[in-house]
Design an enzyme around this catalytic site. Structure first.
Site, PDB file in Angstrom:
ATOM      1  N   LYS A 246      93.420  39.855 111.704  1.00  0.00           N
ATOM      2  CA  LYS A 246      94.845  40.221 111.725  1.00  0.00           C
ATOM      3  C   LYS A 246      95.516  39.782 110.433  1.00  0.00           C
ATOM      4  CE  LYS A 246      94.840  40.119 116.744  1.00  0.00           C
ATOM      5  NZ  LYS A 246      94.983  39.308 117.946  1.00  0.00           N
TER       6      LYS A 246
ATOM      7  N   GLN B 256      97.776  34.030 120.175  1.00  0.00           N
ATOM      8  CA  GLN B 256      96.390  34.451 120.385  1.00  0.00           C
ATOM      9  C   GLN B 256      95.900  33.926 121.733  1.00  0.00           C
ATOM     10  OE1 GLN B 256      94.613  36.569 118.351  1.00  0.00           O
ATOM     11  NE2 GLN B 256      93.085  36.538 119.975  1.00  0.00           N
TER      12      GLN B 256
ATOM     13  N   ASP C  65     103.254  42.036 120.565  1.00  0.00           N
ATOM     14  CA  ASP C  65     102.117  42.270 121.457  1.00  0.00           C
ATOM     15  C   ASP C  65     102.556  42.971 122.750  1.00  0.00           C
ATOM     16  OD1 ASP C  65      99.558  41.748 120.641  1.00  0.00           O
ATOM     17  OD2 ASP C  65      99.647  39.595 121.056  1.00  0.00           O
TER      18      ASP C  65
END
Ligand code: NAD
Length: 285
Positions: free
Chosen positions: A52, A96, A119
Site C-alpha cells: 500500500k 490494518q 476502507d
C-alpha cells in the site's frame, strides 16, 4: 474462457488516480495523504502495508505508517486515530486488520472519522452502502465491481452467489451486487450443500479463504467466476479459493490468483483516498 485481468485494470486506474492527484495539487495545493496503523509483526500484514505504501508513492500521495507493538493498549490506538482525524494532511486512515485479540476491532473502526474511512468499514459508511447512498465502499468488493464493468459484464438480473460473508468481503460484495439489481445469495460456513447454490449461479464470487473450495462440478457451464481468496499453498504459491485448472475451461470469464482481484484492492484504496482528498479540499474552500 476469458481472463479478467485485474493487474492491467489496476494499472490503468492507478494512472488515472495519479493524474487526479496532480490536478488536485495544482488546483488546491493539497496532496492526498494516507495514514496506516499496523499493530504487531504479522508478516502478511507487513507485506500488505508495504504494498500500500509503494502504491501511494507511485501515485504521488503522502503516506505515513504508524507501527505499534503487539501489546499496545486500545486507548493508545484510539488516541493515535483521534490525532489523525484532526490532522489536515491526512485524508484517509487505514487500520490494518486483523488486530490483536485484546483489542476491540469494532470499537477501533468506529473511532475513524467517516470522511477519512477509506476502507469503508465504519458503520456510517456500511449503512450508506446498505441503503444505496454514496460513501466509502470497502476496496476489495469495489474493485470487483470495477473489474466486471471493465469487461462490460452487467450483473442486473443475474443470479449471483457470494461465498463468504465477512464484513470486509462478502457482505459489502452482496450489497454492491444488490444495489446493481442482481439477485444475490450469500453462502457461508454454515450453508448446507454449497454446491446446490453455486451450480445455480451465473456469477460466483468467492472469498472464503479455503483452497479449492469451488470445484469443477459446482459450477455451471459458462458461469463467471470471481476468486477473491488469497491463500498460501503448501508449495508456497499464492492460490485462490477456486480449483482454477479444472474450473476455468467451463467458465466464460474468470479471475486469476494472483493478478485478479488482489491488485484491484490496492487501486481502489488509492481511488478512495483521492476521493477523500477531493472532498476535504472542497470543504476547505
Ligand atoms: P473471514 O475469515 O473473515 O471470512 C471468511 C468467510 O468465508 C466467512 O463468512 C465464512 O463463513 C466463509 N467460509 C469459510 N469456510 C467456508 C466454507 N468451507 N464454505 C463456505 N463458506 C466458508 O475472511 P475474509 O477476511 O473475508 O477473507 C476471505 C478470503 O479473501 C481470504 O482468503 C482473504 O485472504 C481474501 N481476501 C482477499 C482480498 C483481496 O484483495 N483479494 C482482500 C481481503 C481478503
Amino acid at each position: 474462457m476469458q481472463i479478467l485481468d485485474g493487474k492491467a485494470l489496476a494499472q490503468k486506474i492507478e494512472e488515472k488516480v495519479s493524474v487526479g492527484a496532480r490536478e488536485l495539487k495544482a488546483l488546491t495545493g493539497r496532496v492526498p495523504g494516507l495514514a496506516v496503523i499496523l499493530v504487531g509483526h504479522d508478516p502478511a500484514s507487513q507485506a500488505y502495508v508495504g504494498m500500500k505504501k509503494k502504491a501511494c508513492d507511485r501515485a504521488g500521495f503522502y503516506s505515513v505508517t504508524h507501527e505499534m507493538p503487539e501489546d499496545i493498549s486500545q486507548e493508545a490506538i484510539i488516541k493515535t486515530i483521534e490525532m489523525m482525524n484532526q490532522n489536515p494532511n491526512i485524508d484517509g486512515i487505514l487500520i490494518q486488520l486483523p488486530l490483536p485479540k485484546h483489542i476491540d476491532t469494532t470499537k477501533i473502526l468506529e473511532v475513524v472519522a467517516p470522511s477519512k474511512d477509506v476502507d469503508g468499514f465504519h458503520p456510517y459508511n456500511v449503512g450508506r452502502l446498505a441503503t444505496g447512498l454514496d460513501g466509502f465502499v470497502p476496496c476489495t468488493p469495489l474493485g470487483v465491481m470495477e473489474l466486471l464493468a471493465e469487461y462490460s459484464i452487467d450483473v442486473k438480473g443475474k443470479n449471483c452467489c457470494v461465498v463468504g460473508a465477512s464484513n470486509i468481503v462478502g457482505k459489502p460484495m452482496a450489497a454492491l451486487l444488490l444495489n446493481a439489481n442482481a439477485t444475490v445469495e450469500i453462502c457461508h460456513i454454515f450453508t448446507d450443500d454449497l454446491a446446490k447454490h453455486t451450480r445455480n449461479a451465473d456469477i460466483i464470487l468467492v472469498g472464503a479463504g479455503v483452497i479449492n473450495l469451488i470445484k469443477e462440478d459446482m459450477v455451471k457451464e459458462g458461469a463467471i467466476i470471481i476468486d477473491i481468496g488469497i491463500n498460501r499453498a503448501s508449495d508456497g504459491r499464492l492460490v485462490g479459493d477456486v480449483d482454477y485448472d479444472a474450473v476455468a475451461p467451463k467458465t466464460s470469464y474468470i479471475t486469476p490468483v494472483p493478478g485478479g482481484v488482489g491488485p484491484m484492492t490496492i487501486a481502489m484504496l488509492l481511488s478512495n483516498t483521492l476521493k477523500a482528498a477531493q472532498i476535504h479540499a472542497e470543504e476547505a474552500r
